[in-house]
Each structure stands twice: as structure tokens, then as C-alpha cells.
Design an enzyme around this catalytic site. Sequence first.
Site, PDB file in Angstrom:
ATOM      1  N   LEU A 112      35.051 -31.920  18.344  1.00 19.59           N
ATOM      2  CA  LEU A 112      33.745 -32.303  17.815  1.00 19.59           C
ATOM      3  C   LEU A 112      33.168 -31.178  16.951  1.00 19.59           C
ATOM      4  O   LEU A 112      32.746 -31.395  15.813  1.00 19.59           O
ATOM      5  CB  LEU A 112      32.788 -32.635  18.958  1.00 19.59           C
ATOM      6  CG  LEU A 112      33.011 -33.970  19.666  1.00 19.59           C
ATOM      7  CD1 LEU A 112      32.093 -34.073  20.879  1.00 19.59           C
ATOM      8  CD2 LEU A 112      32.789 -35.136  18.717  1.00 19.59           C
ATOM      9  N   TYR A 113      33.146 -29.983  17.505  1.00 17.98           N
ATOM     10  CA  TYR A 113      32.660 -28.821  16.754  1.00 17.98           C
ATOM     11  C   TYR A 113      33.542 -28.575  15.540  1.00 17.98           C
ATOM     12  O   TYR A 113      33.044 -28.374  14.419  1.00 17.98           O
ATOM     13  CB  TYR A 113      32.657 -27.600  17.671  1.00 17.98           C
ATOM     14  CG  TYR A 113      32.354 -26.294  16.976  1.00 17.98           C
ATOM     15  CD1 TYR A 113      31.052 -25.970  16.611  1.00 17.98           C
ATOM     16  CD2 TYR A 113      33.363 -25.376  16.706  1.00 17.98           C
ATOM     17  CE1 TYR A 113      30.763 -24.773  15.980  1.00 17.98           C
ATOM     18  CE2 TYR A 113      33.095 -24.180  16.078  1.00 17.98           C
ATOM     19  CZ  TYR A 113      31.794 -23.880  15.712  1.00 17.98           C
ATOM     20  OH  TYR A 113      31.532 -22.680  15.086  1.00 17.98           O
ATOM     21  N   GLY A 114      34.866 -28.579  15.750  1.00 23.93           N
ATOM     22  CA  GLY A 114      35.782 -28.289  14.655  1.00 23.93           C
ATOM     23  C   GLY A 114      35.664 -29.285  13.520  1.00 23.93           C
ATOM     24  O   GLY A 114      35.691 -28.906  12.344  1.00 23.93           O
ATOM     25  N   SER A 168      33.058 -31.032  12.643  1.00 29.44           N
ATOM     26  CA  SER A 168      31.802 -30.821  11.914  1.00 29.44           C
ATOM     27  C   SER A 168      31.904 -29.622  10.982  1.00 29.44           C
ATOM     28  O   SER A 168      31.380 -29.649   9.862  1.00 29.44           O
ATOM     29  CB  SER A 168      30.642 -30.638  12.896  1.00 29.44           C
ATOM     30  OG  SER A 168      30.758 -29.443  13.644  1.00 29.44           O
TER      31      SER A 168
END
Length: 251
Positions: free
Chosen positions: A156-158, A160
Site C-alpha cells: 500500500l505504501y509502496g 502510493s
Amino acid sequence: MKDASGLPQSLLVLGGTSDIALATAARFAVHRTRTVWLAGRPTPALEESADRLRALGTQVRTVPFDALDTGRHEETLGKIFAEGDLDMVLLAFGVRGDQRRDEQTAAQALRVAQTNYTGAVSAALLCGQALRRQGHGSLVVLSAVAGERARRSDYLYGSSKAGLDTFAQGLGDALHGTGVHVMVVRPGFVRTKMTAGLPAAPLATSPEAVAEAIENGLRRRAELVWVPGVLRWVMAVVQLLPRAVFRRLTR
């Protein structure tokens, strides 16, 4: 205007409590950055950040800014630029979230995506337009190595950050020749409050090291900076790994 070394005399930080942003602002203060705007949610932490920089002899102003409140970005940023030209904007806000928790709840996942990507696109476009109107300045965007390839542990972080990275590169191309310099910074694991409690990854670095890399990148007007630099070659190898192998290594 920037000094002879290409470093800013005026700086706007979007994400005013970011450890990397504060290390960068403090480093520039040594080089006589005269004015720093710290934009972030109005909390005691934001005021503490401002006081730390004021202790270095820099004039600091704080302004309420929420990445998720994109409807207010134009008004907020417009008021800052109306005060006078800015030499540099550092886009440093973002959230890592909790992958295992967030992937179970769409609202939590969207918060990560909207903060790191949608909010950043809104702010970067507005700042890019303002810098173009004034005819000079640098926009420095903090991306992340995590955006280079999706991992089970932080996709999810990656994802974005991958979107932000691609956007920032395109924005740099769109602003090429206008006097505006866009620089994307891809740190690896940085020991900050955002990563507190996580096991340090190989080649872990510090906010101060990222700040130094940002300074060096500005001096040579780089468009892409890896921190540490060796990650450029590490990730080139990682990109070649078969997916089945990569999945086992990063589960």
C-alpha cells in the site's frame, strides 16, 4: 534567490514535522537560509519543530496544512507564495500506515493512498505552477525505494510512492525549461519516528544523510537522488529477480 552554491535562502516545507525535512532545513540554516515556512497540522510538534529551527537563527513561520484537505490547498499555498518568491519547496509529508491492518479496511487503505499520492499531487501541482510563475525555484519530492517494486509487507505504501515518483518525474519534464528544477529523492530505510519499532533494513540511513544528499543534489541540479547512492545498483538487480523468487525474499 538562491545563493551562489545553488542552495535556497527561502524554503517551504510541506510536512513540517518530518524528521527528514527538519534535518534538511537545519542543514540549510547553516548555509544561511533566511526564511523557512513549516506547513503541517497545527500541533505542539509543529511548534517544537519551528523552535528548533529558530534556535539556529532562521526566521520560521508555521501554517496549517493538511494533505487530505485538498480543497484548501490552493488557498493555503497561494497565501504563502503571495508573501514573496520561494527558492525551494520540499514535499515531505506522508504516512506508512500498517499494511496488515490497512489492507483489511478500505478506508484505512485509502487514507494512505490519498495522503501519499492524491494530497501530494495536489500540493506539487500548485507549487509547480507558483514556481513557474515566479520563474525560478526547486521542488524536491521525497519518494521512496519502496515504490520500486511491490512487496507483500508494504505494497500500500509502496504503490502510493510509486505513483508519486512517476508523477514527479513527469512534472519535472513538464516544467523543464521554465526555470523550475524538480528533484525526486528515493531514500531507502530511514531511521525516523515513522519507522520506529520496525526492524532496520540493510543499508539503513539517517535523516541527516538524506539531508546531505538533498544538498548535494541541489548543487548539481540532479533530477533523481538515491540515498544511499548504492541503492541505485541494488534496485537494478532487484528489478531483474523473478517474481516467485522476489516474493519469497520479501514476504
